[in-house]
Enzyme design. Structure first.
Site, PDB file in Angstrom:
ATOM      1  N   ASN A  47       0.826  -1.214   0.000  1.00 27.29           N
ATOM      2  CA  ASN A  47       0.000   0.000   0.000  1.00 27.29           C
ATOM      3  C   ASN A  47       0.862   1.266   0.000  1.00 27.29           C
ATOM      4  O   ASN A  47       0.366   2.354   0.259  1.00 27.29           O
ATOM      5  CB  ASN A  47      -0.900   0.022   1.235  1.00 27.29           C
ATOM      6  CG  ASN A  47      -1.873  -1.133   1.252  1.00 27.29           C
ATOM      7  OD1 ASN A  47      -2.414  -1.512   0.207  1.00 27.29           O
ATOM      8  ND2 ASN A  47      -2.094  -1.721   2.410  1.00 27.29           N
ATOM      9  N   GLU A 175     -16.548   3.928   2.314  1.00 27.46           N
ATOM     10  CA  GLU A 175     -15.169   4.293   1.963  1.00 27.46           C
ATOM     11  C   GLU A 175     -15.256   5.188   0.737  1.00 27.46           C
ATOM     12  O   GLU A 175     -16.300   5.243   0.087  1.00 27.46           O
ATOM     13  CB  GLU A 175     -14.358   3.024   1.652  1.00 27.46           C
ATOM     14  CG  GLU A 175     -14.170   2.152   2.887  1.00 27.46           C
ATOM     15  CD  GLU A 175     -13.443   0.842   2.600  1.00 27.46           C
ATOM     16  OE1 GLU A 175     -12.631   0.789   1.662  1.00 27.46           O
ATOM     17  OE2 GLU A 175     -13.704  -0.123   3.324  1.00 27.46           O
ATOM     18  N   HIS A 207      -7.713   4.531   1.181  1.00 26.44           N
ATOM     19  CA  HIS A 207      -7.040   4.281  -0.097  1.00 26.44           C
ATOM     20  C   HIS A 207      -7.009   5.508  -1.005  1.00 26.44           C
ATOM     21  O   HIS A 207      -6.474   5.450  -2.104  1.00 26.44           O
ATOM     22  CB  HIS A 207      -7.709   3.117  -0.839  1.00 26.44           C
ATOM     23  CG  HIS A 207      -7.576   1.821  -0.109  1.00 26.44           C
ATOM     24  ND1 HIS A 207      -6.401   1.109  -0.088  1.00 26.44           N
ATOM     25  CD2 HIS A 207      -8.449   1.138   0.656  1.00 26.44           C
ATOM     26  CE1 HIS A 207      -6.563   0.018   0.651  1.00 26.44           C
ATOM     27  NE2 HIS A 207      -7.798   0.012   1.117  1.00 26.44           N
TER      28      HIS A 207
HETATM   29  C1  LIG Z   1      -6.036  -0.151   5.716  1.00 28.10           C
HETATM   30  C2  LIG Z   1      -7.371   0.343   6.095  1.00 28.10           C
HETATM   31  C3  LIG Z   1      -7.654   0.689   7.406  1.00 28.10           C
HETATM   32  C4  LIG Z   1      -6.666   0.470   8.524  1.00 28.10           C
HETATM   33  O1  LIG Z   1      -5.647   1.404   8.503  1.00 28.10           O
HETATM   34  P1  LIG Z   1      -4.298   1.082   9.332  1.00 28.10           P
HETATM   35  O2  LIG Z   1      -3.648   2.383   9.484  1.00 28.10           O
HETATM   36  O3  LIG Z   1      -3.544   0.103   8.500  1.00 28.10           O
HETATM   37  O4  LIG Z   1      -4.738   0.473  10.628  1.00 28.10           O
HETATM   38  C5  LIG Z   1      -8.890   1.228   7.693  1.00 28.10           C
HETATM   39  N1  LIG Z   1      -9.818   1.386   6.726  1.00 28.10           N
HETATM   40  C6  LIG Z   1      -9.591   1.040   5.460  1.00 28.10           C
HETATM   41  C7  LIG Z   1     -10.642   1.255   4.432  1.00 28.10           C
HETATM   42  C8  LIG Z   1      -8.370   0.502   5.095  1.00 28.10           C
HETATM   43  O5  LIG Z   1      -8.144   0.139   3.838  1.00 28.10           O
END
Ligand SMILES: *Cc1c(COP(=O)(O)O)cnc(C)c1O
Length: 385
Positions: A47, A175, A207
Protein backbone atom coordinates in the site's frame (compact mmCIF):
# COMPACT_ATOMS: atom_id res chain seq x y z
CA UNK A 1 -12.54 -23.44 24.00
CA UNK A 2 -9.58 -23.95 26.30
CA UNK A 3 -5.95 -24.77 25.83
CA UNK A 4 -3.54 -25.64 23.08
CA UNK A 5 -5.42 -28.77 22.00
CA UNK A 6 -8.36 -26.66 20.83
CA UNK A 7 -6.09 -24.18 19.08
CA UNK A 8 -4.48 -26.94 17.02
CA UNK A 9 -7.91 -28.44 16.26
CA UNK A 10 -9.11 -25.10 14.95
CA UNK A 11 -5.90 -24.62 12.95
CA UNK A 12 -6.34 -28.09 11.41
CA UNK A 13 -9.84 -27.16 10.37
CA UNK A 14 -8.65 -23.91 8.77
CA UNK A 15 -5.94 -25.82 6.95
CA UNK A 16 -8.39 -28.46 5.67
CA UNK A 17 -10.60 -25.72 4.27
CA UNK A 18 -7.65 -23.96 2.62
CA UNK A 19 -8.14 -20.89 4.83
CA UNK A 20 -5.00 -21.02 6.94
CA UNK A 21 -3.01 -17.77 6.83
CA UNK A 22 0.70 -17.73 7.48
CA UNK A 23 3.34 -15.02 7.83
CA UNK A 24 6.27 -14.91 5.45
CA UNK A 25 9.04 -12.38 5.96
CA UNK A 26 9.90 -10.30 2.90
CA UNK A 27 13.40 -9.05 2.20
CA UNK A 28 12.02 -5.53 1.84
CA UNK A 29 8.79 -3.52 1.76
CA UNK A 30 7.67 -1.24 -1.04
CA UNK A 31 6.55 -1.79 -4.59
CA UNK A 32 9.83 -3.00 -6.04
CA UNK A 33 12.87 -4.65 -4.47
CA UNK A 34 15.72 -7.05 -5.11
CA UNK A 35 15.41 -10.46 -3.49
CA UNK A 36 18.34 -12.39 -1.97
CA UNK A 37 18.86 -14.17 -5.31
CA UNK A 38 19.40 -10.78 -6.96
CA UNK A 39 16.12 -10.85 -8.85
CA UNK A 40 13.90 -7.78 -9.21
CA UNK A 41 10.58 -8.43 -7.51
CA UNK A 42 7.53 -6.38 -8.45
CA UNK A 43 5.35 -6.15 -5.37
CA UNK A 44 1.70 -5.40 -6.17
CA UNK A 45 0.60 -6.17 -2.61
CA UNK A 46 2.05 -3.03 -1.04
CA UNK A 47 0.00 0.00 0.00
CA UNK A 48 3.06 2.24 -0.33
CA UNK A 49 1.25 3.92 -3.21
CA UNK A 50 3.49 6.97 -3.52
CA UNK A 51 6.71 5.06 -2.85
CA UNK A 52 7.32 7.19 0.23
CA UNK A 53 7.99 4.56 2.93
CA UNK A 54 11.68 4.47 2.01
CA UNK A 55 11.97 8.13 0.99
CA UNK A 56 15.03 9.89 2.39
CA UNK A 57 13.02 12.99 3.36
CA UNK A 58 10.57 10.96 5.45
CA UNK A 59 13.34 8.96 7.07
CA UNK A 60 15.24 12.12 8.01
CA UNK A 61 12.10 13.68 9.49
CA UNK A 62 11.40 10.53 11.54
CA UNK A 63 14.96 10.50 12.86
CA UNK A 64 14.80 14.19 13.68
CA UNK A 65 11.54 13.68 15.60
CA UNK A 66 13.10 10.83 17.57
CA UNK A 67 16.11 13.02 18.34
CA UNK A 68 13.92 15.74 19.73
CA UNK A 69 11.09 13.80 21.44
CA UNK A 70 12.37 10.25 21.85
CA UNK A 71 10.96 6.96 20.58
CA UNK A 72 7.62 6.98 22.33
CA UNK A 73 4.97 9.47 23.41
CA UNK A 74 5.22 7.69 26.82
CA UNK A 75 1.57 8.18 27.81
CA UNK A 76 -1.88 8.67 26.39
CA UNK A 77 -2.51 12.14 25.02
CA UNK A 78 -4.88 13.08 27.86
CA UNK A 79 -2.22 12.17 30.43
CA UNK A 80 1.29 13.35 29.57
CA UNK A 81 1.61 12.10 25.98
CA UNK A 82 0.32 15.15 24.11
CA UNK A 83 3.28 16.56 22.22
CA UNK A 84 3.65 19.71 20.19
CA UNK A 85 4.37 17.62 17.08
CA UNK A 86 0.92 15.93 17.45
CA UNK A 87 -0.77 19.27 17.51
CA UNK A 88 1.24 20.51 14.53
CA UNK A 89 0.32 17.42 12.48
CA UNK A 90 -3.34 17.67 13.45
CA UNK A 91 -3.53 21.31 12.35
CA UNK A 92 -1.85 20.36 9.09
CA UNK A 93 -4.23 17.42 8.48
CA UNK A 94 -7.26 19.60 9.20
CA UNK A 95 -6.14 22.25 6.70
CA UNK A 96 -5.18 19.61 4.13
CA UNK A 97 -8.55 17.83 4.27
CA UNK A 98 -10.42 21.14 4.46
CA UNK A 99 -11.97 20.47 7.88
CA UNK A 100 -12.00 22.51 11.07
CA UNK A 101 -10.03 20.00 13.08
CA UNK A 102 -8.32 16.62 13.09
CA UNK A 103 -7.42 14.05 15.74
CA UNK A 104 -4.66 11.44 15.54
CA UNK A 105 -5.08 7.81 16.55
CA UNK A 106 -2.62 4.93 16.78
CA UNK A 107 -3.73 3.49 13.41
CA UNK A 108 -6.53 3.62 10.86
CA UNK A 109 -8.11 0.60 12.56
CA UNK A 110 -8.06 2.36 15.96
CA UNK A 111 -9.49 5.52 14.36
CA UNK A 112 -12.50 3.61 13.08
CA UNK A 113 -13.04 1.90 16.44
CA UNK A 114 -12.87 5.25 18.23
CA UNK A 115 -15.01 7.26 15.81
CA UNK A 116 -17.95 4.89 15.44
CA UNK A 117 -18.14 3.99 19.13
CA UNK A 118 -18.04 7.70 20.05
CA UNK A 119 -20.69 8.71 17.51
CA UNK A 120 -23.15 5.84 17.90
CA UNK A 121 -24.55 3.78 20.76
CA UNK A 122 -27.34 1.36 21.56
CA UNK A 123 -30.20 3.64 20.60
CA UNK A 124 -28.61 4.47 17.24
CA UNK A 125 -28.25 2.91 13.81
CA UNK A 126 -25.33 2.57 11.41
CA UNK A 127 -25.87 2.07 7.69
CA UNK A 128 -22.71 0.66 6.14
CA UNK A 129 -21.84 -0.29 2.59
CA UNK A 130 -21.68 -4.07 2.42
CA UNK A 131 -18.02 -4.07 1.36
CA UNK A 132 -16.52 -1.70 3.95
CA UNK A 133 -13.27 -2.61 5.72
CA UNK A 134 -13.34 -5.06 8.64
CA UNK A 135 -12.37 -2.29 11.09
CA UNK A 136 -15.57 -0.38 10.28
CA UNK A 137 -17.71 -3.48 10.79
CA UNK A 138 -15.98 -4.30 14.08
CA UNK A 139 -16.36 -0.66 15.15
CA UNK A 140 -20.07 -0.66 14.30
CA UNK A 141 -20.59 -3.89 16.28
CA UNK A 142 -18.64 -2.57 19.25
CA UNK A 143 -20.71 0.62 19.28
CA UNK A 144 -23.83 -1.40 20.09
CA UNK A 145 -25.78 0.46 17.38
CA UNK A 146 -28.04 -1.50 15.07
CA UNK A 147 -26.06 -2.30 11.92
CA UNK A 148 -27.74 -2.23 8.50
CA UNK A 149 -25.65 -3.07 5.45
CA UNK A 150 -26.60 -1.73 2.04
CA UNK A 151 -25.61 -3.30 -1.26
CA UNK A 152 -22.30 -1.98 -2.55
CA UNK A 153 -22.69 1.58 -3.87
CA UNK A 154 -26.47 1.04 -4.12
CA UNK A 155 -27.96 4.38 -3.03
CA UNK A 156 -31.52 3.19 -3.65
CA UNK A 157 -31.05 0.31 -1.25
CA UNK A 158 -29.54 2.73 1.29
CA UNK A 159 -32.51 5.13 0.97
CA UNK A 160 -34.90 2.21 1.33
CA UNK A 161 -33.20 1.12 4.55
CA UNK A 162 -33.13 4.68 5.92
CA UNK A 163 -36.85 5.08 5.26
CA UNK A 164 -37.60 1.92 7.21
CA UNK A 165 -35.31 2.24 10.19
CA UNK A 166 -35.78 5.29 12.35
CA UNK A 167 -33.63 5.70 15.46
CA UNK A 168 -32.12 8.39 17.66
CA UNK A 169 -28.92 9.07 15.71
CA UNK A 170 -28.03 7.57 12.38
CA UNK A 171 -24.73 7.35 10.53
CA UNK A 172 -23.96 6.32 6.97
CA UNK A 173 -20.55 4.67 6.73
CA UNK A 174 -18.63 4.17 3.50
CA UNK A 175 -15.17 4.29 1.96
CA UNK A 176 -14.24 6.68 -0.82
CA UNK A 177 -12.13 4.16 -2.76
CA UNK A 178 -12.91 0.51 -2.06
CA UNK A 179 -10.08 -1.89 -1.46
CA UNK A 180 -11.32 -4.92 -3.37
CA UNK A 181 -12.72 -3.37 -6.57
CA UNK A 182 -10.72 -0.14 -6.58
CA UNK A 183 -13.94 1.71 -7.41
CA UNK A 184 -15.24 4.99 -5.97
CA UNK A 185 -18.30 5.67 -3.81
CA UNK A 186 -20.98 8.08 -5.14
CA UNK A 187 -20.04 10.56 -2.41
CA UNK A 188 -22.11 13.53 -3.61
CA UNK A 189 -25.23 11.39 -3.77
CA UNK A 190 -24.48 9.85 -0.37
CA UNK A 191 -24.13 13.38 1.06
CA UNK A 192 -27.51 14.31 -0.37
CA UNK A 193 -29.13 11.20 1.09
CA UNK A 194 -27.51 11.84 4.48
CA UNK A 195 -28.84 15.42 4.43
CA UNK A 196 -32.32 14.31 3.44
CA UNK A 197 -32.53 11.74 6.25
CA UNK A 198 -30.74 13.74 8.93
CA UNK A 199 -27.95 11.15 9.08
CA UNK A 200 -24.24 11.69 9.61
CA UNK A 201 -21.83 10.70 6.84
CA UNK A 202 -18.55 9.02 7.79
CA UNK A 203 -16.12 8.45 4.91
CA UNK A 204 -13.02 6.28 5.24
CA UNK A 205 -10.46 7.62 2.76
CA UNK A 206 -7.73 5.07 3.57
CA UNK A 207 -7.04 4.28 -0.10
CA UNK A 208 -7.69 7.79 -1.42
CA UNK A 209 -5.54 10.05 0.77
CA UNK A 210 -2.30 10.90 -0.98
CA UNK A 211 -3.76 9.88 -4.33
CA UNK A 212 -7.05 11.70 -5.09
CA UNK A 213 -7.92 15.37 -4.65
CA UNK A 214 -5.70 18.48 -4.63
CA UNK A 215 -2.24 17.52 -3.25
CA UNK A 216 -3.65 14.11 -2.41
CA UNK A 217 -6.08 15.55 0.13
CA UNK A 218 -8.74 12.96 -0.64
CA UNK A 219 -11.75 12.30 -2.82
CA UNK A 220 -14.01 14.28 -0.45
CA UNK A 221 -12.18 17.44 -1.58
CA UNK A 222 -12.97 16.96 -5.25
CA UNK A 223 -16.57 18.26 -5.14
CA UNK A 224 -18.31 20.84 -2.91
CA UNK A 225 -21.43 18.67 -2.97
CA UNK A 226 -19.55 16.11 -0.85
CA UNK A 227 -20.20 17.02 2.78
CA UNK A 228 -18.92 14.36 5.17
CA UNK A 229 -19.23 14.83 8.94
CA UNK A 230 -16.09 12.79 9.53
CA UNK A 231 -13.29 11.92 7.13
CA UNK A 232 -11.08 9.06 8.24
CA UNK A 233 -7.58 8.63 6.90
CA UNK A 234 -4.52 6.54 7.51
CA UNK A 235 -0.88 7.57 7.67
CA UNK A 236 0.01 3.93 6.93
CA UNK A 237 -0.65 3.67 3.19
CA UNK A 238 0.14 6.43 0.68
CA UNK A 239 1.78 8.52 3.41
CA UNK A 240 4.34 5.78 3.96
CA UNK A 241 4.36 5.62 7.78
CA UNK A 242 1.96 4.55 10.46
CA UNK A 243 -1.03 6.01 12.29
CA UNK A 244 -4.57 7.16 11.62
CA UNK A 245 -6.65 10.31 11.86
CA UNK A 246 -10.18 11.65 11.86
CA UNK A 247 -10.84 15.05 10.27
CA UNK A 248 -14.05 16.73 11.36
CA UNK A 249 -15.61 19.76 13.08
CA UNK A 250 -13.99 21.13 16.23
CA UNK A 251 -17.01 19.89 18.22
CA UNK A 252 -16.73 16.33 16.94
CA UNK A 253 -12.99 16.38 17.67
CA UNK A 254 -13.74 17.41 21.24
CA UNK A 255 -16.33 14.65 21.51
CA UNK A 256 -13.79 12.12 20.24
CA UNK A 257 -11.25 13.29 22.83
CA UNK A 258 -13.88 12.64 25.50
CA UNK A 259 -15.55 9.51 24.18
CA UNK A 260 -13.27 7.59 21.80
CA UNK A 261 -11.81 4.86 23.99
CA UNK A 262 -9.13 3.87 21.45
CA UNK A 263 -7.89 7.47 21.78
CA UNK A 264 -8.31 7.86 25.54
CA UNK A 265 -6.80 4.56 26.64
CA UNK A 266 -3.91 4.22 24.20
CA UNK A 267 -0.49 5.85 24.04
CA UNK A 268 -0.07 8.88 21.78
CA UNK A 269 1.34 8.36 18.30
CA UNK A 270 5.15 7.84 18.33
CA UNK A 271 6.94 11.10 17.42
CA UNK A 272 8.68 9.38 14.48
CA UNK A 273 5.28 8.59 12.91
CA UNK A 274 4.14 12.19 13.30
CA UNK A 275 7.44 13.42 11.86
CA UNK A 276 7.33 11.20 8.80
CA UNK A 277 3.68 12.11 8.14
CA UNK A 278 4.54 15.83 8.25
CA UNK A 279 7.35 15.19 5.79
CA UNK A 280 4.97 13.24 3.51
CA UNK A 281 2.64 16.25 3.48
CA UNK A 282 5.63 18.48 2.59
CA UNK A 283 6.43 16.12 -0.30
CA UNK A 284 2.84 16.39 -1.54
CA UNK A 285 3.00 20.20 -1.28
CA UNK A 286 6.21 20.23 -3.33
CA UNK A 287 4.97 17.64 -5.86
CA UNK A 288 1.20 18.02 -6.02
CA UNK A 289 0.95 15.78 -9.09
CA UNK A 290 2.13 12.53 -7.43
CA UNK A 291 -1.42 11.19 -7.20
CA UNK A 292 -2.16 12.03 -10.83
CA UNK A 293 1.02 10.30 -11.92
CA UNK A 294 0.00 7.18 -10.02
CA UNK A 295 -3.50 7.27 -11.51
CA UNK A 296 -2.10 7.62 -15.04
CA UNK A 297 0.10 4.57 -14.56
CA UNK A 298 -2.78 2.63 -13.05
CA UNK A 299 -5.00 3.51 -16.02
CA UNK A 300 -2.26 2.27 -18.36
CA UNK A 301 -2.08 -1.08 -16.55
CA UNK A 302 -5.87 -1.44 -16.59
CA UNK A 303 -5.88 -0.70 -20.31
CA UNK A 304 -3.21 -3.33 -21.05
CA UNK A 305 -5.13 -5.97 -19.09
CA UNK A 306 -8.50 -5.04 -20.57
CA UNK A 307 -7.05 -5.02 -24.11
CA UNK A 308 -6.01 -8.63 -23.50
CA UNK A 309 -9.60 -9.49 -22.59
CA UNK A 310 -9.22 -9.61 -18.80
CA UNK A 311 -11.92 -8.25 -16.49
CA UNK A 312 -10.64 -5.35 -14.37
CA UNK A 313 -14.11 -4.58 -13.01
CA UNK A 314 -15.17 -1.01 -12.15
CA UNK A 315 -11.73 0.10 -10.89
CA UNK A 316 -10.89 3.79 -11.31
CA UNK A 317 -7.89 3.83 -8.97
CA UNK A 318 -4.45 2.39 -8.22
CA UNK A 319 -6.17 -0.81 -7.03
CA UNK A 320 -6.63 -3.03 -10.08
CA UNK A 321 -8.48 -6.33 -9.71
CA UNK A 322 -8.34 -9.09 -12.31
CA UNK A 323 -11.65 -10.80 -11.69
CA UNK A 324 -12.71 -14.34 -12.47
CA UNK A 325 -11.54 -17.90 -12.70
CA UNK A 326 -12.68 -19.39 -9.38
CA UNK A 327 -10.83 -19.53 -6.06
CA UNK A 328 -8.43 -22.37 -6.85
CA UNK A 329 -7.47 -20.92 -10.21
CA UNK A 330 -6.80 -17.47 -8.84
CA UNK A 331 -4.77 -18.93 -5.98
CA UNK A 332 -2.67 -20.97 -8.35
CA UNK A 333 -2.26 -17.92 -10.65
CA UNK A 334 -0.99 -15.88 -7.69
CA UNK A 335 1.48 -18.64 -6.77
CA UNK A 336 2.83 -18.97 -10.32
CA UNK A 337 3.27 -15.20 -10.58
CA UNK A 338 5.13 -15.15 -7.24
CA UNK A 339 7.56 -17.72 -8.64
CA UNK A 340 8.15 -15.30 -11.49
CA UNK A 341 8.88 -12.39 -9.14
CA UNK A 342 5.48 -10.76 -9.22
CA UNK A 343 3.60 -10.47 -5.93
CA UNK A 344 -0.17 -10.05 -6.11
CA UNK A 345 -2.63 -11.50 -3.64
CA UNK A 346 -5.48 -13.82 -4.53
CA UNK A 347 -8.67 -12.54 -2.92
CA UNK A 348 -11.34 -15.19 -2.54
CA UNK A 349 -14.87 -15.46 -1.20
CA UNK A 350 -16.02 -14.79 1.49
CA UNK A 351 -13.80 -11.67 1.37
CA UNK A 352 -15.43 -10.91 -2.00
CA UNK A 353 -18.83 -12.11 -3.34
CA UNK A 354 -19.13 -15.72 -4.52
CA UNK A 355 -17.93 -16.18 -8.08
CA UNK A 356 -15.72 -13.07 -8.08
CA UNK A 357 -12.37 -14.41 -6.85
CA UNK A 358 -9.68 -12.14 -8.13
CA UNK A 359 -6.05 -11.23 -8.31
CA UNK A 360 -5.55 -7.83 -6.70
CA UNK A 361 -2.82 -5.53 -8.00
CA UNK A 362 -1.86 -2.33 -6.17
CA UNK A 363 0.11 -0.04 -8.43
CA UNK A 364 2.69 2.20 -6.75
CA UNK A 365 5.03 4.92 -8.01
CA UNK A 366 7.87 2.40 -7.65
CA UNK A 367 6.41 0.70 -10.73
CA UNK A 368 7.74 2.23 -13.92
CA UNK A 369 5.98 1.91 -17.24
CA UNK A 370 8.25 -1.03 -18.23
CA UNK A 371 7.45 -2.78 -14.93
CA UNK A 372 3.75 -2.47 -15.64
CA UNK A 373 4.24 -3.90 -19.13
CA UNK A 374 6.12 -6.82 -17.64
CA UNK A 375 3.37 -7.34 -15.07
CA UNK A 376 0.59 -7.18 -17.65
CA UNK A 377 2.38 -9.63 -19.93
CA UNK A 378 2.97 -12.10 -17.10
CA UNK A 379 -0.59 -11.84 -15.79
CA UNK A 380 -2.04 -12.29 -19.28
CA UNK A 381 0.23 -15.25 -20.10
CA UNK A 382 -0.36 -17.02 -16.79
CA UNK A 383 -4.13 -16.38 -16.81
CA UNK A 384 -4.36 -18.18 -20.13
CA UNK A 385 -3.05 -21.39 -18.58
C1 LIG B 1 -6.04 -0.15 5.72
C2 LIG B 1 -7.37 0.34 6.09
C3 LIG B 1 -7.65 0.69 7.41
C4 LIG B 1 -6.67 0.47 8.52
O1 LIG B 1 -5.65 1.40 8.50
P1 LIG B 1 -4.30 1.08 9.33
O2 LIG B 1 -3.65 2.38 9.48
O3 LIG B 1 -3.54 0.10 8.50
O4 LIG B 1 -4.74 0.47 10.63
C5 LIG B 1 -8.89 1.23 7.69
N1 LIG B 1 -9.82 1.39 6.73
C6 LIG B 1 -9.59 1.04 5.46
C7 LIG B 1 -10.64 1.25 4.43
C8 LIG B 1 -8.37 0.50 5.10
O5 LIG B 1 -8.14 0.14 3.84
Amino acid sequence: MTGAADASGELESLKRRGLLRTLRPRPAAGGKFTDPAGRTVLNFSSNDYLDLAGDARLKAAAVEAIGRWGCGATASRLMAGHLEIHERLERRLAAWTGREAALLFGSGFLTNLGVLTALAGRADAIFADRTVHASLIDAARLSGARLHRFRHNDTEHLSWLLERHASRRRAIVCESIYSMDGDAAPLAELSQIAGRHGAMLVVDEAHAVGVFGPRGSGLCRTDDAIRPDVVIGTLSKALGGYGGFAACSAAIRELLINRARSFIYSTGLPPACAGSALAALDVLDASPDLGDRLLERSAALRQMLADAGLDVGPSCSQIVPVIGGGSERVLSLSRRLAERGLLAVAVRPPTVPAGTARLRLSVTLAHQRADLERAANEVVAESGR
